[in-house]
Enzyme design. Structure first.
Site, PDB file in Angstrom:
ATOM      1  N   LYS A  74       2.492  50.624  20.297  1.00  0.00           N
ATOM      2  CA  LYS A  74       2.446  49.640  21.663  1.00  0.00           C
ATOM      3  C   LYS A  74       2.636  48.170  21.341  1.00  0.00           C
ATOM      4  CE  LYS A  74      -1.593  48.490  23.941  1.00  0.00           C
ATOM      5  NZ  LYS A  74      -1.067  46.917  24.591  1.00  0.00           N
ATOM      6  N   LYS A 107       2.701  46.672  32.113  1.00  0.00           N
ATOM      7  CA  LYS A 107       1.845  46.525  33.489  1.00  0.00           C
ATOM      8  C   LYS A 107       2.406  46.104  34.697  1.00  0.00           C
ATOM      9  CE  LYS A 107      -2.394  46.009  30.908  1.00  0.00           C
ATOM     10  NZ  LYS A 107      -2.183  45.634  29.630  1.00  0.00           N
TER      11      LYS A 107
HETATM   12  P1  5BU Z   1      -7.355  45.286  20.930  1.00  0.00           P
HETATM   13  O1  5BU Z   1      -7.261  44.424  19.934  1.00  0.00           O
HETATM   14  O2  5BU Z   1      -7.576  46.797  20.154  1.00  0.00           O
HETATM   15  O3  5BU Z   1      -8.647  45.064  21.745  1.00  0.00           O
HETATM   16  O4  5BU Z   1      -6.155  45.436  21.847  1.00  0.00           O
HETATM   17  C1  5BU Z   1      -5.996  46.337  23.053  1.00  0.00           C
HETATM   18  C2  5BU Z   1      -4.702  46.322  23.557  1.00  0.00           C
HETATM   19  O5  5BU Z   1      -4.595  47.207  24.679  1.00  0.00           O
HETATM   20  C3  5BU Z   1      -3.991  45.054  23.771  1.00  0.00           C
HETATM   21  O6  5BU Z   1      -2.680  44.942  23.730  1.00  0.00           O
HETATM   22  C4  5BU Z   1      -4.376  45.048  25.351  1.00  0.00           C
HETATM   23  O7  5BU Z   1      -3.387  44.409  26.342  1.00  0.00           O
HETATM   24  C5  5BU Z   1      -4.106  46.513  25.628  1.00  0.00           C
HETATM   25  N1  5BU Z   1      -5.035  47.083  26.834  1.00  0.00           N
HETATM   26  C6  5BU Z   1      -6.480  47.062  26.721  1.00  0.00           C
HETATM   27  O8  5BU Z   1      -6.925  46.396  25.998  1.00  0.00           O
HETATM   28  N2  5BU Z   1      -7.222  47.509  28.016  1.00  0.00           N
HETATM   29  C7  5BU Z   1      -6.555  47.888  29.194  1.00  0.00           C
HETATM   30  O9  5BU Z   1      -7.139  48.434  30.033  1.00  0.00           O
HETATM   31  C8  5BU Z   1      -5.009  47.948  29.077  1.00  0.00           C
HETATM   32  C9  5BU Z   1      -4.407  47.571  27.798  1.00  0.00           C
HETATM   33 BR1  5BU Z   1      -4.319  48.814  30.264  1.00  0.00          BR
END
Ligand code: 5BU
Length: 268
Positions: A74, A107
């Site tokens: 992603k 998004k």
């Molecule tokens: P993390 O570092 O594991 O917290 O990253 C989570 C990723 O998933 C980050 O790229 C967010 O932009 C993405 N994300 C999220 O955290 N929550 C959501 O609801 C969505 C995307 Br849609």
């Protein structure tokens, strides 16, 4: 059906039974959904890494470390401070070399005509390389029409956001249900959801906000464990900082891969 008419969906179905990834391939017409399910089954991984690093060099290094262990990468392509168009070629080559799909977490959130341009053109030409993108449903179903115009003929796929992982999200209740209903009307191009739990049959469920320890990040993110997510009916766990901030992201990705796959196998 007129795009303003969104039927009220039936009551939320209860998540009853895990069907194997391989057995679900036939449920989808969308080639990207089929490819993702086949990749998950072949590589035995339901892990997607959220590669939120901010330079091209870091991104390429991370891919070499985690590539063998993931079904999907992603991206937030617009956070790379030194983005150059040759990155796209490299991303595509690495996705093919390590056998994973690309999900640009863009998004989209505007009217159909605008998102069409954002998806196809601009600096990033997202529809040329991202197998999967996602969109908010705040604008209504026209956003799906705009994205579909660009993506469907290329075999791409769209996820909607009936839920989010962050605390205080407005994506709850009626919003969640209406988003599921919009997806149901476009069940070829829309293959699934960003979700925290199982929401509807014949859709894929992707869950961000996953780490080995439950908790938060102090900025609204809420973490659940891989096991908790899979037991809630999630198909693909999305892990960012839990992996790329680790001393050894490759080894850490293997841990998450194992946690996600073990939890899945226990359900079969
Ligand atoms: P993390 O570092 O594991 O917290 O990253 C989570 C990723 O998933 C980050 O790229 C967010 O932009 C993405 N994300 C999220 O955290 N929550 C959501 O609801 C969505 C995307 Br849609």
């Amino acid at each position: 059906m007129h795009i303003q008419d969104i039927p009220t969906p039936p009551q939320k179905p209860v998540y009853e039974r895990r069907i194997s990834y391989a057995d679900r391939i036939a449920d989808f017409k969308n080639p990207t959904a089929k490819k993702l399910l086949a990749t998950i089954a072949r590589k035995q991984t339901n892990l997607c890494v959220a590669a939120d690093v901010t330079s091209c060099k870091e991104l390429l290094e991370l891919i070499h470390q985690v590539g063998p262990h993931i079904c999907m990468l992603k991206t937030h392509i617009d956070i790379l401070h030194d983005f150059h168009s040759s990155m796209i070629k490299q991303l595509k080559e690495l996705a093919s070399q390590y056998d994973f799909l690309l999900f640009e977490d863009r998004k989209f959130a505007d009217i159909g005509n605008t998102v069409m341009h954002q998806y196809e053109g601009g600096v990033y030409h997202i529809s040329d390389w991202a197998d999967i993108v996602n969109a908010h449903t705040v604008p209504g179903p026209g956003i799906i029409q705009g994205l579909k115009k660009v993506g469907a003929s290329k075999g791409r796929a769209l996820l909607l956001l009936p839920q989010m992982s962050s605390s205080g999200t407005l994506a709850t209740g009626d919003y969640t249900q209406k988003t599921i209903a919009m997806a149901t009307q476009e069940h070829e191009f829309v293959i699934g959801f960003i979700a925290r739990e199982y929401l509807a049959p014949n859709f894929l469920h992707f869950c961000p906000g996953v780490q080995m320890q439950e908790g938060g990040d102090g900025m609204g993110q809420r973490y659940i464990t891989p096991k908790f997510a899979i037991e809630a009916g999630i198909d693909v766990i999305i892990v960012g900082r839990g992996i790329y901030k680790a001393d050894d992201p490759g080894a850490q990705a293997q841990q998450y891969k194992k946690a996600g796959w073990d939890a899945y196998q226990e359900q079969l």
